[in-house]
Scaffold this motif. Sequence first.
Motif, PDB file in Angstrom:
ATOM      1  N   ASN A   1       0.880  -1.246  -0.010  1.00 27.75           N
ATOM      2  CA  ASN A   1       0.069  -0.068   0.050  1.00 27.75           C
ATOM      3  C   ASN A   1       0.747   1.161  -0.030  1.00 27.75           C
ATOM      4  OD1 ASN A   1      -2.542  -1.361   0.304  1.00 27.75           O
ATOM      5  ND2 ASN A   1      -1.943  -1.769   2.397  1.00 27.75           N
ATOM      6  N   TRP A   2       0.834   1.794  -1.034  1.00 29.13           N
ATOM      7  CA  TRP A   2       1.737   3.178  -1.457  1.00 29.13           C
ATOM      8  C   TRP A   2       0.908   4.430  -1.450  1.00 29.13           C
ATOM      9  CZ3 TRP A   2       6.465   1.980  -5.167  1.00 29.13           C
ATOM     10  CH2 TRP A   2       7.060   0.976  -4.799  1.00 29.13           C
ATOM     11  N   GLU A   3       1.815   5.258  -1.071  1.00 30.21           N
ATOM     12  CA  GLU A   3       0.916   6.862  -1.158  1.00 30.21           C
ATOM     13  C   GLU A   3       2.092   7.584  -2.151  1.00 30.21           C
ATOM     14  OE1 GLU A   3      -1.802   9.236   1.590  1.00 30.21           O
ATOM     15  OE2 GLU A   3       0.446  10.337   1.712  1.00 30.21           O
ATOM     16  N   VAL A   4       1.571   8.034  -3.095  1.00 27.20           N
ATOM     17  CA  VAL A   4       2.468   9.185  -4.065  1.00 27.20           C
ATOM     18  C   VAL A   4       2.016  10.383  -4.077  1.00 27.20           C
ATOM     19  CG1 VAL A   4       3.284   9.537  -6.461  1.00 27.20           C
ATOM     20  CG2 VAL A   4       3.107   6.967  -5.405  1.00 27.20           C
ATOM     21  N   GLU A   5       2.720  11.259  -3.568  1.00 34.25           N
ATOM     22  CA  GLU A   5       2.561  12.759  -3.729  1.00 34.25           C
ATOM     23  C   GLU A   5       3.195  13.307  -4.914  1.00 34.25           C
ATOM     24  OE1 GLU A   5       2.368  16.749  -0.984  1.00 34.25           O
ATOM     25  OE2 GLU A   5       3.202  14.961  -0.044  1.00 34.25           O
ATOM     26  N   ILE A   6       2.388  14.074  -5.832  1.00 36.30           N
ATOM     27  CA  ILE A   6       2.992  14.570  -6.863  1.00 36.30           C
ATOM     28  C   ILE A   6       2.899  16.386  -6.634  1.00 36.30           C
ATOM     29  CG2 ILE A   6       2.582  15.463  -9.576  1.00 36.30           C
ATOM     30  CD1 ILE A   6       3.435  12.280  -8.489  1.00 36.30           C
ATOM     31  N   ALA A   7       4.098  17.117  -6.620  1.00 36.30           N
ATOM     32  CA  ALA A   7       3.905  18.589  -6.228  1.00 36.30           C
ATOM     33  C   ALA A   7       4.402  19.363  -7.562  1.00 36.30           C
ATOM     34  CB  ALA A   7       5.032  18.781  -5.225  1.00 36.30           C
ATOM     35  N   GLY A   8       3.347  20.275  -7.517  1.00 41.80           N
ATOM     36  CA  GLY A   8       3.390  21.337  -9.117  1.00 41.80           C
ATOM     37  C   GLY A   8       3.654  22.767  -8.377  1.00 41.80           C
ATOM     38  N   LYS A   9       2.877  23.426  -9.092  1.00 47.44           N
ATOM     39  CA  LYS A   9       2.450  24.757  -8.666  1.00 47.44           C
ATOM     40  C   LYS A   9       1.198  25.322  -8.717  1.00 47.44           C
ATOM     41  CE  LYS A   9       4.482  29.451  -9.700  1.00 47.44           C
ATOM     42  NZ  LYS A   9       5.499  30.220 -10.913  1.00 47.44           N
ATOM     43  N   GLY A  10       0.649  25.590  -7.684  1.00 47.74           N
ATOM     44  CA  GLY A  10      -0.855  25.974  -7.864  1.00 47.74           C
ATOM     45  C   GLY A  10      -1.014  27.456  -8.537  1.00 47.74           C
ATOM     46  N   GLY A  11      -2.501  27.753  -8.797  1.00 52.88           N
ATOM     47  CA  GLY A  11      -2.640  29.184  -9.207  1.00 52.88           C
ATOM     48  C   GLY A  11      -3.847  29.119  -9.691  1.00 52.88           C
ATOM     49  N   HIS A  12      -4.276  30.098 -10.402  1.00 49.18           N
ATOM     50  CA  HIS A  12      -5.660  30.250 -11.090  1.00 49.18           C
ATOM     51  C   HIS A  12      -5.855  29.630 -12.280  1.00 49.18           C
ATOM     52  CE1 HIS A  12      -9.225  32.532 -12.692  1.00 49.18           C
ATOM     53  NE2 HIS A  12      -9.263  33.280 -11.624  1.00 49.18           N
ATOM     54  N   GLY A  13      -6.994  29.010 -12.200  1.00 50.31           N
ATOM     55  CA  GLY A  13      -7.394  28.023 -13.392  1.00 50.31           C
ATOM     56  C   GLY A  13      -7.450  28.443 -14.623  1.00 50.31           C
ATOM     57  N   GLY A  14      -7.592  29.936 -14.756  1.00 48.98           N
ATOM     58  CA  GLY A  14      -7.719  30.614 -16.064  1.00 48.98           C
ATOM     59  C   GLY A  14      -6.266  31.265 -16.649  1.00 48.98           C
ATOM     60  N   ILE A  15      -5.409  31.266 -15.623  1.00 49.20           N
ATOM     61  CA  ILE A  15      -4.039  31.511 -16.155  1.00 49.20           C
ATOM     62  C   ILE A  15      -3.071  30.368 -15.745  1.00 49.20           C
ATOM     63  CG2 ILE A  15      -2.351  33.301 -15.824  1.00 49.20           C
ATOM     64  CD1 ILE A  15      -4.377  34.863 -14.167  1.00 49.20           C
ATOM     65  N   PRO A  16      -3.186  29.220 -16.537  1.00 54.58           N
ATOM     66  CA  PRO A  16      -2.517  27.988 -16.469  1.00 54.58           C
ATOM     67  C   PRO A  16      -1.118  27.969 -16.876  1.00 54.58           C
ATOM     68  CG  PRO A  16      -3.697  27.776 -18.604  1.00 54.58           C
ATOM     69  CD  PRO A  16      -4.148  29.207 -17.725  1.00 54.58           C
ATOM     70  N   GLU A  17      -0.782  29.196 -17.733  1.00 52.06           N
ATOM     71  CA  GLU A  17       0.730  29.411 -17.971  1.00 52.06           C
ATOM     72  C   GLU A  17       1.769  29.810 -16.768  1.00 52.06           C
ATOM     73  OE1 GLU A  17      -1.055  33.435 -18.499  1.00 52.06           O
ATOM     74  OE2 GLU A  17      -1.619  31.286 -18.827  1.00 52.06           O
ATOM     75  N   LEU A  18       0.961  30.144 -15.669  1.00 53.75           N
ATOM     76  CA  LEU A  18       1.819  30.527 -14.567  1.00 53.75           C
ATOM     77  C   LEU A  18       1.646  29.278 -13.245  1.00 53.75           C
ATOM     78  CD1 LEU A  18       0.396  34.141 -13.956  1.00 53.75           C
ATOM     79  CD2 LEU A  18       2.468  33.324 -15.046  1.00 53.75           C
ATOM     80  N   THR A  19       1.154  28.173 -13.878  1.00 46.79           N
ATOM     81  CA  THR A  19       1.006  27.016 -12.814  1.00 46.79           C
ATOM     82  C   THR A  19       1.906  25.803 -13.489  1.00 46.79           C
ATOM     83  OG1 THR A  19      -0.844  26.072 -13.869  1.00 46.79           O
ATOM     84  CG2 THR A  19      -1.200  27.823 -12.279  1.00 46.79           C
ATOM     85  N   ILE A  20       1.973  24.967 -12.628  1.00 50.57           N
ATOM     86  CA  ILE A  20       2.612  23.596 -12.820  1.00 50.57           C
ATOM     87  C   ILE A  20       1.514  22.328 -12.418  1.00 50.57           C
ATOM     88  CG2 ILE A  20       4.383  21.782 -12.917  1.00 50.57           C
ATOM     89  CD1 ILE A  20       6.131  24.017 -12.387  1.00 50.57           C
TER      90      ILE A  20
END
Length: 384
Positions: A185-204
């Motif tokens: 039983n594994w847990e995987v965490e994926i870390a990106g960069k949050g932000g506004h859904g209408g400005i996706p170029e500033l997020t990961i």
Amino acid sequence: MNAIAMQVDTEAMRQWFEHMHRHPELSMQETNTAEFIAQTLRSIGGYEIDTGIGKNGIVASLSVGDSDKAIGLRADFDALPIQEVNDFPYKSTTEGVSHLCGHDGHTAMLLGAAKYLAETRNFNGTVRLIFQPGEETMEGGPAMIADGLFARFPVDAVFGMHNIPGLEEGKFYFHPGEMMSAVDNWEVEIAGKGGHGGIPELTIDPVVAGSSIVMAIQSIVSRNVAPANRAVVTIGAFLAGNAGNVVAGNAILRFSIRSTTPEDREMILGNIRRIVAHQAQSFGCTSEIREGVPGAVLVNDAEETDRAAKIAQAAFGNDQVIYPGPSFLASEDFAFMLQKKRGSYCFLGAGPGKMVHHPEYFFNQNILPLGAAYWAALTEGYLR
């Protein structure tokens, strides 16, 4: 119904079962359940009761006659982090926690056998009733063993049992050799960069990366495990964000990885590590894998399985015993006990109904006296 099943205290078992069902506790947190079991055993009388084994485990021992033979009977008593949707009068009173695997029924059956054996004492030797916490997380069995379970309470063989919906009600199923799979039983965490859904170029976006991982994982078993073998990788939880117009900062994937050979297990785990790392990196994310307590393949001793099946046939009739029976890719930490002691694990058919771990699963109380009778017959047959 056989003679023993007609003598066990079915009404008491129903009351014990319904009490535990109302008050479920998660794995390794079963303090109140353990105290209830201990109090019930004290009220039955005759047993030497040891508590706090592997944190919440209990062993109740009863010796009769002059034989030095001993048998261990094991039941589990932890619940699941699932919201029950049934509407029984005895439904769970704890939000988000419920007995949706039948461990409350397993414990009620072993308590029923305890009462019968204390009253009849129709055996020669020692019976040890093992009430185990933490089965769902694969922690309880190893914890009891590490706390000296078999050193402090020696047995010649140990036996377990599980109810299974979909198998014919009241029939017992025995299978020699490999019966249940290993689990990780594994847990995987994926870390990106949050932000506004209408400005996706500033997020990961970790959701996109996580989705890619989910799809890539599907090829591991289908393209790497031989069709003659059995394995499955289930991603049962994908947790990220709370709003549709927000890119989440991280995502959590929870895996259940099941295999039946050491070689397949190592291959699958290695491929998951590789896919997670590379897929996350390809989307500009980072990843972390948190590995849970690994399970083991449950391997029944052929001689002890044959002995248990024959005792069940003598007690219930040949038509009520399926031998050899089915095997499953579900997992059980009773496997660790079978690595230390000879023994066997069987299934008790629960009849039609939702499979264990389903929000609408219910334990069929009709099988309570049958399970208790099997434990009693096995004790009397093994300790003649």
